[in-house]
Design an enzyme around this catalytic site. Structure first.
Site, PDB file in Angstrom:
ATOM      1  N   LYS A   9      -3.403  31.733  -7.900  1.00 22.63           N
ATOM      2  CA  LYS A   9      -3.170  32.279  -6.555  1.00 22.63           C
ATOM      3  C   LYS A   9      -2.640  31.235  -5.576  1.00 22.63           C
ATOM      4  CE  LYS A   9      -7.299  33.450  -5.266  1.00 22.63           C
ATOM      5  NZ  LYS A   9      -8.117  32.967  -6.359  1.00 22.63           N
TER       6      LYS A   9
ATOM      7  N   ARG B 195     -12.786  38.365  -0.039  1.00 24.00           N
ATOM      8  CA  ARG B 195     -13.426  38.168  -1.346  1.00 24.00           C
ATOM      9  C   ARG B 195     -14.612  39.114  -1.537  1.00 24.00           C
ATOM     10  NH1 ARG B 195     -11.830  32.439  -2.043  1.00 24.00           N
ATOM     11  NH2 ARG B 195     -12.430  31.662  -4.084  1.00 24.00           N
TER      12      ARG B 195
ATOM     13  N   ARG C 294      -7.534  21.202 -13.766  1.00 20.71           N
ATOM     14  CA  ARG C 294      -7.356  20.930 -12.333  1.00 20.71           C
ATOM     15  C   ARG C 294      -8.458  19.995 -11.837  1.00 20.71           C
ATOM     16  NH1 ARG C 294      -7.103  25.957  -8.359  1.00 20.71           N
ATOM     17  NH2 ARG C 294      -9.344  25.761  -8.185  1.00 20.71           N
TER      18      ARG C 294
ATOM     19  N   ARG D   3     -11.746  18.031  -7.576  1.00 23.58           N
ATOM     20  CA  ARG D   3     -12.452  18.919  -6.656  1.00 23.58           C
ATOM     21  C   ARG D   3     -13.922  19.005  -7.023  1.00 23.58           C
ATOM     22  NH1 ARG D   3      -9.452  24.522  -5.148  1.00 23.58           N
ATOM     23  NH2 ARG D   3     -11.597  25.219  -5.410  1.00 23.58           N
TER      24      ARG D   3
ATOM     25  N   ARG E 265     -18.523  30.452 -10.356  1.00 19.09           N
ATOM     26  CA  ARG E 265     -17.442  31.053  -9.567  1.00 19.09           C
ATOM     27  C   ARG E 265     -16.853  32.274 -10.270  1.00 19.09           C
ATOM     28  NH1 ARG E 265     -13.665  26.391  -8.952  1.00 19.09           N
ATOM     29  NH2 ARG E 265     -12.399  27.709  -7.618  1.00 19.09           N
TER      30      ARG E 265
HETATM   31  P1  AMP Z   1     -10.826  28.684  -3.055  1.00 15.56           P
HETATM   32  O1  AMP Z   1     -10.075  27.455  -2.722  1.00 15.56           O
HETATM   33  O2  AMP Z   1     -10.188  29.937  -2.480  1.00 15.56           O
HETATM   34  O3  AMP Z   1     -11.154  28.833  -4.507  1.00 15.56           O
HETATM   35  O4  AMP Z   1     -12.227  28.565  -2.298  1.00 15.56           O
HETATM   36  C1  AMP Z   1     -13.124  27.523  -2.570  1.00 15.56           C
HETATM   37  C2  AMP Z   1     -14.534  27.912  -2.142  1.00 15.56           C
HETATM   38  O5  AMP Z   1     -14.555  28.182  -0.734  1.00 15.56           O
HETATM   39  C3  AMP Z   1     -15.073  29.188  -2.777  1.00 15.56           C
HETATM   40  O6  AMP Z   1     -15.639  28.971  -4.055  1.00 15.56           O
HETATM   41  C4  AMP Z   1     -16.116  29.606  -1.756  1.00 15.56           C
HETATM   42  O7  AMP Z   1     -17.279  28.813  -1.832  1.00 15.56           O
HETATM   43  C5  AMP Z   1     -15.418  29.272  -0.443  1.00 15.56           C
HETATM   44  N1  AMP Z   1     -14.592  30.402   0.045  1.00 15.56           N
HETATM   45  C6  AMP Z   1     -13.235  30.432   0.203  1.00 15.56           C
HETATM   46  N2  AMP Z   1     -12.826  31.618   0.663  1.00 15.56           N
HETATM   47  C7  AMP Z   1     -13.948  32.374   0.800  1.00 15.56           C
HETATM   48  C8  AMP Z   1     -14.195  33.714   1.198  1.00 15.56           C
HETATM   49  N3  AMP Z   1     -13.191  34.532   1.552  1.00 15.56           N
HETATM   50  N4  AMP Z   1     -15.478  34.145   1.216  1.00 15.56           N
HETATM   51  C9  AMP Z   1     -16.499  33.340   0.876  1.00 15.56           C
HETATM   52  N5  AMP Z   1     -16.341  32.076   0.460  1.00 15.56           N
HETATM   53  C10 AMP Z   1     -15.084  31.592   0.413  1.00 15.56           C
END
Ligand code: AMP
Length: 191
Positions: A16, A91, A130, A136, A147
């Site tokens: 994504k 989400r 990654r 990360r 996740r």
């Molecule tokens: P991502 O980079 O989108 O994978 O987001 C990394 C982490 O940020 C996720 O595993 C969540 O802990 C938090 N996060 C990002 N976007 C959201 C969201 N829309 N709702 C809740 N937690 C989020």
């Protein structure tokens, strides 16, 4: 190509973020990633960052209240008026409903939801790779599994939500970045 209010959906590691950046560049509209905003808040040690840090490291979801607030503020900025690529938000169903409210207030709505489909073992392998490259904190194996579980429980129900609204377009996430990018652009152009 008329679609400019786009959200991307897919399991962690489905590609994504990469596709969101490419598409935002191509269409000249902002890439809005709640994950990026939260990581920046963690680095800056803001109150949101301090609250989100441990939750993110555990691979769980930050509260709807926090992410709805930061996404809503970002969508209200002027550059999002001509369109946006939402990456990682919404989400949960509560976030999806809040997004509909935010967009309705500015007289707008989503044009489409692009859902990246990938095989879950392939996703785990991508995330481990990654983790090595980017270091990360939320990319160790245990967190990756958490996740994926959170995605299945909380986020996958959004597929049916957007399908019902006639907004869902599936994009096969297999292949190289270029191949997936082509498929993404093709999906936006419609049949
Ligand atoms: P991502 O980079 O989108 O994978 O987001 C990394 C982490 O940020 C996720 O595993 C969540 O802990 C938090 N996060 C990002 N976007 C959201 C969201 N829309 N709702 C809740 N937690 C989020």
């Amino acid at each position: 190509m008329t679609h400019t209010r786009i959200m991307l959906l897919g399991a962690p590691g489905a590609g994504k973020g990469t596709q969101a950046a490419l598409l935002a560049d191509k269409l000249g509209i902002p890439h809005i990633s709640t994950g990026d905003m939260l990581r920046a808040a963690v680095v800056a040690e803001t109150p949101v960052g301090l609250e989100a840090k441990a939750v993110m490291e555990a691979g769980k979801l930050v509260s709807d209240e926090i992410v709805i607030a930061i996404a809503g503020e970002r969508l209200a900025e002027e550059d999002a008026g001509k369109g946006f690529i939402l990456d990682g938000f919404p989400r949960t169903l509560a976030q999806a409903e809040a997004l509909e409210g935010v967009l309705a207030r500015i007289g707008s709505g989503l044009d489409c939801c692009l859902a990246f489909t990938v095989d879950s073992e392939e996703v785990v392998q991508r995330l481990l790779k990654r983790a090595e490259i980017e270091g990360r904190a939320d990319d160790n194996e245990e967190t990756i599994r958490e996740r994926m579980r959170v995605y299945d429980d909380m986020t996958a129900p959004l597929l049916a939500h957007y399908e019902k609204r006639g907004l869902l377009v599936e994009v096969p996430g297999r292949g190289t970045i270029e191949e997936v990018s082509e498929a993404t652009i093709g999906a936006l152009a419609g049949p």
